[in-house]
Scaffold this motif. Structure first.
Motif, PDB file in Angstrom:
ATOM      1  N   SER A 150      55.094  23.966  37.076  1.00 29.58           N
ATOM      2  CA  SER A 150      56.062  25.053  36.941  1.00 29.58           C
ATOM      3  C   SER A 150      55.636  26.223  37.819  1.00 29.58           C
ATOM      4  N   GLY A 151      56.616  26.957  38.329  1.00 28.23           N
ATOM      5  CA  GLY A 151      56.310  28.109  39.174  1.00 28.23           C
ATOM      6  C   GLY A 151      57.560  28.850  39.586  1.00 28.23           C
ATOM      7  N   ASP A 152      57.353  30.061  40.134  1.00 27.54           N
ATOM      8  CA  ASP A 152      58.510  30.886  40.521  1.00 27.54           C
ATOM      9  C   ASP A 152      58.540  31.191  42.018  1.00 27.54           C
ATOM     10  N   GLY A 153      57.813  30.397  42.817  1.00 29.69           N
ATOM     11  CA  GLY A 153      57.802  30.647  44.253  1.00 29.69           C
ATOM     12  C   GLY A 153      57.481  29.398  45.046  1.00 29.69           C
ATOM     13  N   ILE A 180      61.212  28.368  38.158  1.00 28.61           N
ATOM     14  CA  ILE A 180      61.721  29.524  37.425  1.00 28.61           C
ATOM     15  C   ILE A 180      62.508  30.358  38.424  1.00 28.61           C
ATOM     16  N   MET A 181      63.812  30.426  38.227  1.00 26.65           N
ATOM     17  CA  MET A 181      64.703  31.039  39.202  1.00 26.65           C
ATOM     18  C   MET A 181      64.678  32.562  39.053  1.00 26.65           C
ATOM     19  N   PRO A 191      61.961  31.160  50.123  1.00 23.22           N
ATOM     20  CA  PRO A 191      62.511  29.854  50.460  1.00 23.22           C
ATOM     21  C   PRO A 191      63.838  29.977  51.197  1.00 23.22           C
ATOM     22  N   THR A 192      64.074  29.080  52.122  1.00 19.62           N
ATOM     23  CA  THR A 192      65.368  29.036  52.795  1.00 19.62           C
ATOM     24  C   THR A 192      66.406  28.356  51.917  1.00 19.62           C
ATOM     25  N   LEU A 193      65.954  27.659  50.876  1.00 18.40           N
ATOM     26  CA  LEU A 193      66.820  27.005  49.904  1.00 18.40           C
ATOM     27  C   LEU A 193      66.633  27.669  48.546  1.00 18.40           C
ATOM     28  N   PRO A 194      67.610  27.545  47.639  1.00 18.83           N
ATOM     29  CA  PRO A 194      67.349  27.938  46.250  1.00 18.83           C
ATOM     30  C   PRO A 194      66.110  27.216  45.738  1.00 18.83           C
ATOM     31  N   LEU A 195      65.384  27.847  44.840  1.00 21.08           N
ATOM     32  CA  LEU A 195      64.086  27.318  44.437  1.00 21.08           C
ATOM     33  C   LEU A 195      64.193  25.922  43.818  1.00 21.08           C
ATOM     34  N   ASP A 196      65.264  25.651  43.074  1.00 22.41           N
ATOM     35  CA  ASP A 196      65.390  24.310  42.499  1.00 22.41           C
ATOM     36  C   ASP A 196      65.568  23.258  43.588  1.00 22.41           C
ATOM     37  N   GLY A 208      61.802   8.212  39.184  1.00 24.00           N
ATOM     38  CA  GLY A 208      62.379   8.964  38.075  1.00 24.00           C
ATOM     39  C   GLY A 208      62.042  10.437  38.065  1.00 24.00           C
ATOM     40  N   ALA A 209      61.438  10.967  39.122  1.00 23.45           N
ATOM     41  CA  ALA A 209      61.065  12.390  39.156  1.00 23.45           C
ATOM     42  C   ALA A 209      62.300  13.268  38.991  1.00 23.45           C
ATOM     43  N   PHE A 210      62.121  14.399  38.308  1.00 23.86           N
ATOM     44  CA  PHE A 210      63.263  15.276  38.040  1.00 23.86           C
ATOM     45  C   PHE A 210      62.813  16.724  37.908  1.00 23.86           C
ATOM     46  N   ILE A 211      63.809  17.599  37.802  1.00 21.61           N
ATOM     47  CA  ILE A 211      63.581  19.035  37.684  1.00 21.61           C
ATOM     48  C   ILE A 211      64.401  19.562  36.516  1.00 21.61           C
ATOM     49  N   VAL A 212      63.808  20.456  35.737  1.00 17.62           N
ATOM     50  CA  VAL A 212      64.549  21.287  34.799  1.00 17.62           C
ATOM     51  C   VAL A 212      64.337  22.728  35.246  1.00 17.62           C
ATOM     52  N   ALA A 213      65.393  23.387  35.676  1.00 17.06           N
ATOM     53  CA  ALA A 213      65.287  24.748  36.201  1.00 17.06           C
ATOM     54  C   ALA A 213      65.561  25.761  35.101  1.00 17.06           C
ATOM     55  N   ALA A 214      64.696  26.778  35.018  1.00 18.41           N
ATOM     56  CA  ALA A 214      64.887  27.883  34.087  1.00 18.41           C
ATOM     57  C   ALA A 214      65.474  29.063  34.853  1.00 18.41           C
TER      58      ALA A 214
END
Length: 243
Positions: A150-153, A180-181, A191-196, A208-214
């Motif tokens: 997890s991280g915000d950057g 963490i958005m 980032p040049t893209l949204p963090l997610d 099966g890797a995945f993301i849950v964005a906060a």
């Protein structure tokens, strides 16, 4: 590329119980889980408290405990680490075997008492490399090995995140992400893209890797609970979820 990050490594490695050079596994578990948590300077004291409380609340949540007990073995191995720049990774809690609510309560209590540090820069690659080493040294035996980062950057210290990701995936490790958005400017490049999307293309990997964005730190607890249930139970779902 995302396609490359999601390729499975060829075959599981031999269990540590069969290798004389490594310590014998004490007990089997359904999954080995490294919780890798960002403590860089972009995470202030209040946000750091929200992060830890989110993990403590999630681990003790009856729905998470039910997922743990619903596995073939009914137990998981968990360790908690914190990371910042390339020079800082720390195993805050050692490997613990969780098989029920009492184990979860003890884990949460230990986390509440652990000291916290905060350092500059953000080395996702350092976190993945250190997490891989923790999995290699785990005292339990499991068919699934997961790093939950997890991280915000974005990665702005150490080797490219893709390099560390690919090395972990080559060892049959799955990397899932919890970006963490946060709209606060972070240290280093943005980032040049949204963090997610950045996490999807650069950080996660394995079958099966995945993301849950906060959306922010206040929604972190709900995000980690949802993520833990999916990881522990081995559930399928979308590549990117939002809490």
């Amino acid at each position: 590329m995302l396609r490359r990050s999601l390729l499975a490594a060829g075959g599981l490695m031999a269990g540590s119980i069969l290798l004389p050079a490594r310590p014998r596994a004490e007990e089997p578990v359904d999954v080995l889980l490294v919780l890798a948590v960002d403590v860089s300077r972009s995470v202030d004291e209040d946000e750091a408290k929200l992060q830890r409380e989110g993990y403590r609340t999630a681990i003790t949540d009856p729905r998470v405990v039910e997922a743990v007990q619903g596995g073939m073995i009914g137990a998981i191995g968990v360790t908690y680490m914190e990371w910042a720049g390339a020079e800082y990774q720390r195993q805050v809690l050692p490997w613990m075997r969780l098989a029920g609510s009492q184990d979860a309560d003890r884990w949460a209590s230990a986390l509440s008492e652990a000291p916290r540090a905060s350092l500059s820069w953000t080395s996702i690659s350092g976190a993945l490399t250190f997490g891989t080493r923790l999995l290699d040294e785990a005292p339990f035996e499991a068919a699934r090995r997961v790093i939950d980062v997890s991280g915000d950057g974005v990665n702005n210290s150490g080797m490219p995140a893709e390099q560390a990701r690919d090395a972990a995936v080559a060892k049959a490790i799955v990397i899932n992400g919890l970006p963490i958005m946060n709209d606060r400017p972070s240290f280093g490049r943005r980032p040049t893209l949204p963090l997610d999307q950045y996490f999807a293309e650069t950080v996660i990997g394995g079958p099966g890797a995945f993301i849950v964005a906060a959306d922010d730190f206040t929604s972190f607890g709900a995000a980690i609970r949802r993520k833990l249930i999916r990881e522990i139970a081995g559930l399928s779902g979308p590549l990117i979820e939002r809490a």
